[in-house]
Design an enzyme around this catalytic site. Structure first.
Site, PDB file in Angstrom:
ATOM      1  N   GLU A  66       0.833  -1.204   0.000  1.00 50.61           N
ATOM      2  CA  GLU A  66       0.000   0.000   0.000  1.00 50.61           C
ATOM      3  C   GLU A  66       0.868   1.255   0.000  1.00 50.61           C
ATOM      4  OE1 GLU A  66      -3.645   1.923   2.709  1.00 50.61           O
ATOM      5  OE2 GLU A  66      -2.469   0.229   3.460  1.00 50.61           O
ATOM      6  N   LYS A 119      -9.160   2.941  -2.766  1.00 57.30           N
ATOM      7  CA  LYS A 119      -9.549   2.370  -1.472  1.00 57.30           C
ATOM      8  C   LYS A 119     -10.897   2.934  -1.028  1.00 57.30           C
ATOM      9  CE  LYS A 119      -7.460   1.373   3.051  1.00 57.30           C
ATOM     10  NZ  LYS A 119      -6.240   1.581   3.877  1.00 57.30           N
ATOM     11  N   CYS A 135      -5.649  -3.003   1.883  1.00 55.70           N
ATOM     12  CA  CYS A 135      -5.510  -3.094   3.339  1.00 55.70           C
ATOM     13  C   CYS A 135      -6.854  -3.254   4.069  1.00 55.70           C
ATOM     14  CB  CYS A 135      -4.735  -1.877   3.845  1.00 55.70           C
ATOM     15  SG  CYS A 135      -3.991  -2.114   5.488  1.00 55.70           S
TER      16      CYS A 135
END
Length: 256
Positions: free
Chosen positions: A41, A108, A142
């Site tokens: 990430e 994200k 994540c």
């Protein structure tokens, strides 16, 4: 297909150093027979970069993405890399896939904690897929994977594997996620999951260094021997797990 995962110590704000590390890892991955390399990430800019994140953010047609594309072409493989993406006034925590002329960007959707919510805008949840070497890959980042709905959405859309650049923090909760949740997400959706972590320290953050590649039957195919930098390899061969899919028919039995 052979997948490579780079557990990486990113340098905050030092894009040139991070690109150099990516280039070296891509060369090692290609030499080992990998056709796809997944990195952590925000690995291109450094997760802990803080106030520099808006300054380093670029659109998908910017010079940073072109640099990754050049590395991918040089080593004849696909690359998934995390970067700060700019779209007008908005900055997203994004993951890029590039191989040849193919490019896919995922933003994200679930931001973790005040740090991410300060610097990034959350994107709507989506089933972002790309096809590479005859397989369908989904992207998450994540914290996204800690919500089972996100992996299920990708599995229902036809993903063979879910690739998850991450910056898992050091500590008990991070250990639990890597030790248990990643394998469960793979098993309950009958997909491969590549959860690729940062390591060491980056600004104010310390990372768990707990990369995991899990198979549809929940087996861990690859994990580092320690918590420092490591390049891991795992075969992504869905037909190997036909028996597991036949025995664990969650997707076909799901009642919406």
């Amino acid at each position: 297909m052979l997948l490579a995962a780079l557990q990486m110590r990113s340098r905050p704000s030092d894009v040139a150093a991070n690109l150099d590390r990516l280039d070296r890892a891509a060369g090692e991955a290609a030499a080992g027979g990998a056709r796809l390399l997944v990195t952590p990430e925000l690995g291109l800019v450094g997760y802990g970069t803080g106030p520099d994140l808006p300054l380093l953010a670029e659109p998908p047609d910017g010079s940073l993405v072109e640099s990754v594309a050049t590395i991918a072409r040089r080593h004849s493989l696909g690359i998934v890399a995390g970067f700060a993406e700019r779209d007008g006034d908005a900055v997203y925590n994004s993951a890029l896939f590039v191989a040849g002329d193919s490019r896919t960007v995922y933003r994200k959707s679930h931001l973790y904690g005040p740090y991410e919510k300060r610097w990034f805008r959350a994107a709507p949840p989506s089933a972002q897929l790309f096809r590479h070497e005859g397989l369908n890959f989904g992207l998450l980042i994540c914290y996204d994977i800690e919500f089972p709905e996100n992996v299920r959405r990708l599995a229902k859309a036809g993903a063979d594997a879910v690739l998850v650049p991450t910056a898992l923090p050091a500590g008990g909760s991070g250990d639990f996620i890597a030790a248990h949740m990643i394998a469960v997400r793979a098993f309950e959706n009958q997909v491969f999951v590549a959860y690729v972590d940062n390591c060491g320290r980056d600004g104010d953050f310390a990372y768990a260094g707990l990369t995991r590649i899990a198979a549809p039957d929940g087996a861990i195919l690859a994990a580092p021997s320690g918590r420092d930098e490591a390049l891991l390899f795992a075969p992504i061969v869905p037909e190997t797990y036909a028996r597991s899919r036949a025995e664990n028919t969650y997707l076909s039995d799901l009642k919406a």
